[in-house]
Design an enzyme around this catalytic site. Structure first.
Site, mmCIF file in Angstrom:
data_model
loop_
_atom_site.group_PDB
_atom_site.id
_atom_site.type_symbol
_atom_site.label_atom_id
_atom_site.label_comp_id
_atom_site.label_asym_id
_atom_site.label_seq_id
_atom_site.Cartn_x
_atom_site.Cartn_y
_atom_site.Cartn_z
ATOM 1 C CE LYS A 112 -4.142 -2.163 0.805
ATOM 2 N NZ LYS A 112 -3.641 -3.525 0.561
HETATM 3 C C1 LIG Z 1 -4.133 -4.566 -0.208
HETATM 4 C C2 LIG Z 1 -3.315 -5.812 -0.281
HETATM 5 C C3 LIG Z 1 -3.529 -6.789 -1.278
HETATM 6 C C4 LIG Z 1 -4.628 -6.682 -2.318
HETATM 7 O O1 LIG Z 1 -4.418 -5.671 -3.250
HETATM 8 P P1 LIG Z 1 -5.643 -5.137 -4.149
HETATM 9 O O2 LIG Z 1 -5.129 -3.973 -4.890
HETATM 10 O O3 LIG Z 1 -6.712 -4.772 -3.152
HETATM 11 O O4 LIG Z 1 -6.066 -6.260 -5.022
HETATM 12 C C5 LIG Z 1 -2.698 -7.908 -1.286
HETATM 13 N N1 LIG Z 1 -1.739 -8.074 -0.349
HETATM 14 C C6 LIG Z 1 -1.507 -7.169 0.623
HETATM 15 C C7 LIG Z 1 -0.443 -7.430 1.629
HETATM 16 C C8 LIG Z 1 -2.272 -6.002 0.687
HETATM 17 O O5 LIG Z 1 -2.045 -5.107 1.671
#
Ligand SMILES: *Cc1c(COP(=O)(O)O)cnc(C)c1O
Length: 495
Positions: A112
C-alpha cells in the site's frame, strides 16, 4: 488526457480534478478516456534509470495536466528521503524458478505504501493547481494496513489532515502499535468500540451526512478519502510493472519484446488492474494471473463470467485479501466492454441482488489476458515452506498465495513465459503465520520475539519501521463509541 466515469455522464475532468474528487457523481470510477501507448524505445529507456525517474516517465503519460517538475517533486517526496529501505524502492528479486517483485520496502512494510506515499503528494499538488484553498480532511476506516500506510503518506502534507478509525482490539498488536505511535502534526488515530464494519459504516455515515459537510465547508474544510478507488492510488501502481520489466531486461533474463507473466495476490483488484493498464500501453505481458484466497469470488468470476458475492465470508491468514466486493473490477469491465451503460447495469444488479453475469464473448476477451486461481490456508502455508526449502526465500502469506497459484497455473497450462510473482508484504508483517508455516513454535512469544525468531531464519533483516516500534511512544489513546465518531471527527477538524 481527460477522465470520465465508468458509468457514463458528462463529467470530463483533468487528472488533478479526478484525484481531488475521488468518485464520480454517478457513483462510477474515473478512468482515462484514452490509453497512452509507449514504444519499445520508451521501455528500453527505463533500464538505466532509478525508480523515481522511471516513475516520472510513466506518470507523465497519464497526468498530462501536471508539469514534469510537479510530477518529479511529488515522486521525490514520496519515494526519496530515506523512506524506503532500499535504493531500488521496488526491487525484482531473481530466483531460480521465478522472479519476485518486492513492493514492501516502504515505511509500513506493505505494498500500500507504493500508492499511499504518492497519492497525498498528487492530491496536495492538485489543490494548488486548481486554486483550492480549503483544507482536506481524509477519513479512513481500517482493518489494519491501509490506515497506517495512509497515516505515513499524509503526515505533515500541507493543506491536509488525516483521521483513522480502527476497531478497538480488532487489529494485530503490531498494527495497533504502528498506528498508536504515529507521528506528524496533522494526524489523528481513534479506536472505535466495535468491529471493522462498525468503523467503516461510521465513516460512510459521516461522508453521507450533508449537515456535517456544510459545517465543515463553513470551517474551510473538505472531506475526502484515501481508498483504492481513487485514480491517484491506481496510477502509482502502473510504474512498478514497467520497472519490473526494466529490471529483467537489465539482468538479461529477458530480451526486449519477450512477453512475461505476472501473478498478483488480489483483493480489491487495484494492483492487478494496474498491470492491465501497463499491458494496454504496450508492455509485453502475456498473462495476468489473479490469485485469491478462500474468498475466491474473483476466481469464479474470471472462470464463469458470473460475479456472485452471496457466499460465506472467511477470515484467513491473508487478511488483506478477505474481500467480497472488488471495487476496481468495475474499471476493467469498462475498458473491456467499452460500454458505460452495460457497466452501470451490472453495478446496479450487484447492488440490488449481489450478483451479475457478463456475456460469454466478453468473458472470452477477458480470459485472453487474465487467468485465475486460488489457494486455501494449507496450500498457502505449504507454499511458504516450499519457497524456503527450494529458494531460501521467505514470502509473506499473501505472496505465498500468488506463489502457489502461479505454479499451478504454469503446470496446468504449460505456459513457459518468465513469471513475476508480485510480493505485497514483508514476511515480518505476518510473522506468526509465516513462522508456523515454517514449522516453528510461536506459542507464548510476543510480537518482538516473533520478529527475532523470523530474523534468525531470514537473510533480510527486520524492517526498521517494525523494529523501532519497541521503543516508540504511544501518542494516540482515544477510544470512542460508534455513535461518537462524528463528534470526534468534528473536534479534530476544528483543531
Ligand atoms: C491490499 C493488499 C492486497 C490486495 O491488493 P488489491 O489492490 O486490493 O487487489 C494484497 N496483499 C496485501 C499485503 C495487501 O495489503
Amino acid at each position: 488526457m481527460k477522465y470520465i466515469s465508468t458509468r457514463g455522464g458528462a463529467e470530463h475532468l483533468t487528472s488533478a480534478e479526478a484525484i481531488l474528487k475521488g468518485l464520480s457523481e454517478n457513483g462510477g470510477l474515473f478512468v482515462p478516456e484514452t490509453m497512452p501507448e509507449v514504444s519499445q524505445a520508451f521501455i528500453e529507456g527505463l533500464v538505466p534509470l532509478a525508480y523515481e525517474e522511471r516513475a516520472v516517465r510513466v506518470l507523465k503519460e497519464f497526468l498530462t495536466d501536471y508539469t514534469e517538475d510537479e510530477i518529479r517533486g511529488c515522486v521525490t517526496r514520496a519515494y526519496g528521503d530515506g523512506k524506503f529501505d532500499t535504493e531500488r524502492r521496488a526491487p525484482t528479486k531473481l530466483l531460480k524458478s521465478h522472479n519476485v517483485l518486492e513492493l514492501w520496502h516502504g515505511p509500513t512494510s506493505a505494498f500500500k505504501d507504493m500508492a499511499l506515499q504518492l497519492l497525498p503528494q498528487l492530491l496536495s499538488t492538485a489543490l494548488k493547481k486548481t486554486g483550492e484553498t480549503d483544507d482536506v480532511l481524509i477519513l479512513v476506516a481500517t482493518s489494519g494496513d491501509t490506515g497506517k500506510a495512509a497515516l505515513e503518506g499524509f503526515r505533515d502534507v500541507p493543506q491536509t489532515k488525516i483521521m483513522v478509525f480502527y476497531p478497538d482490539g480488532g487489529v494485530s498488536r503490531i498494527q495497533h502499535l504502528q498506528m498508536a505511535t504515529q507521528e506528524g502534526g496533522n494526524v489523528n488515530v481513534t479506536a472505535v468500540r466495535g468491529n471493522f464494519d462498525d468503523a467503516q459504516t461510521g465513516v460512510k455515515e459521516i461522508f453521507g451526512d450533508k449537515a456535517f459537510g456544510a459545517e465543515l465547508a463553513q470551517a474551510g474544510v473538505k472531506l475526502s478519502s484515501a481508498n483504492s478507488i481513487n485514480w491517484g492510488r491506481l496510477v502509482p501502481q502502473i510504474v512498478y510493472y514497467f520497472s519490473a520489466y526494466a529490471d529483467l531486461l537489465a539482468a538479461k533474463r529477458i530480451q526486449m519484446g519477450d512477453a512475461i507473466d505476472f501473478c498478483v495476490p488480489t483483493g480489491n483488484f487495484g494492483d492487478i488492474l494496474a498491470g492491465y493498464y501497463t499491458k494496454c500501453m504496450g508492455l509485453p505481458i502475456g498473462r495476468l494471473v489473479c490469485a485469491s484466497n478462500k474468498n475466491n469470488v474473483l476466481t469464479d468470476f474470471l472462470t464463469t463470467g458470473t460475479y456472485d458475492r452471496n457466499r460465506a465470508f472467511f477470515q484467513t491468514i491473508t487478511p488483506s485479501m478477505d474481500i467480497l466486493i472488488s471495487s476496481n473490477l468495475e474499471r476493467l469491465l469498462y475498458h473491456m466492454s467499452g460500454s458505460t451503460d452495460a457497466v452501470a447495469g451490472w453495478m446496479k444488479e450487484l447492488r440490488e441482488t449481489g450478483k451479475y453475469t457478463i456475456p460469454q464473448a466478453l468473458l472470452a476477451k477477458i480470459q485472453e489476458t487474465f487467468a485465475a486461481g486460488w489457494a486455501d490456508e494449507d496450500a498457502t502455508k505449504a507454499a511458504i515452506k516450499s519457497a524456503y526449502d527450494t529458494e531460501s526465500y521467505i514470502p509473506d502469506t499473501h505472496t505465498a498465495v500468488a506463489w502457489r497459484v502461479a505454479e499451478e497455473y504454469q503446470k496446468k497450462t504449460g505456459d513457459q513465459r518468465p513469471m513475476v510473482i508480485v510480493s505485497t508484504a514483508s514476511p515480518y508483517k505476518f510473522n506468526g503465520s509465516v513462522l508456523a508455516a515454517l514449522g516453528q513454535e510461536t506459542a507464548g512469544k510476543d510480537e518482538f520475539a516473533l520478529l527475532d525468531a523470523l530474523e534468525s531464519l531470514n537473510s533480510d533483516p527486520t524492517p526498521v519501521g517494525l523494529a523501532a516500534l519497541k521503543t516508540k511512544t504511544v501518542r494516540h489513546k482515544d477510544v470512542c463509541e460508534r455513535e461518537e465518531m462524528r463528534a470526534f471527527a468534528r473536534a479534530f477538524a476544528d483543531k
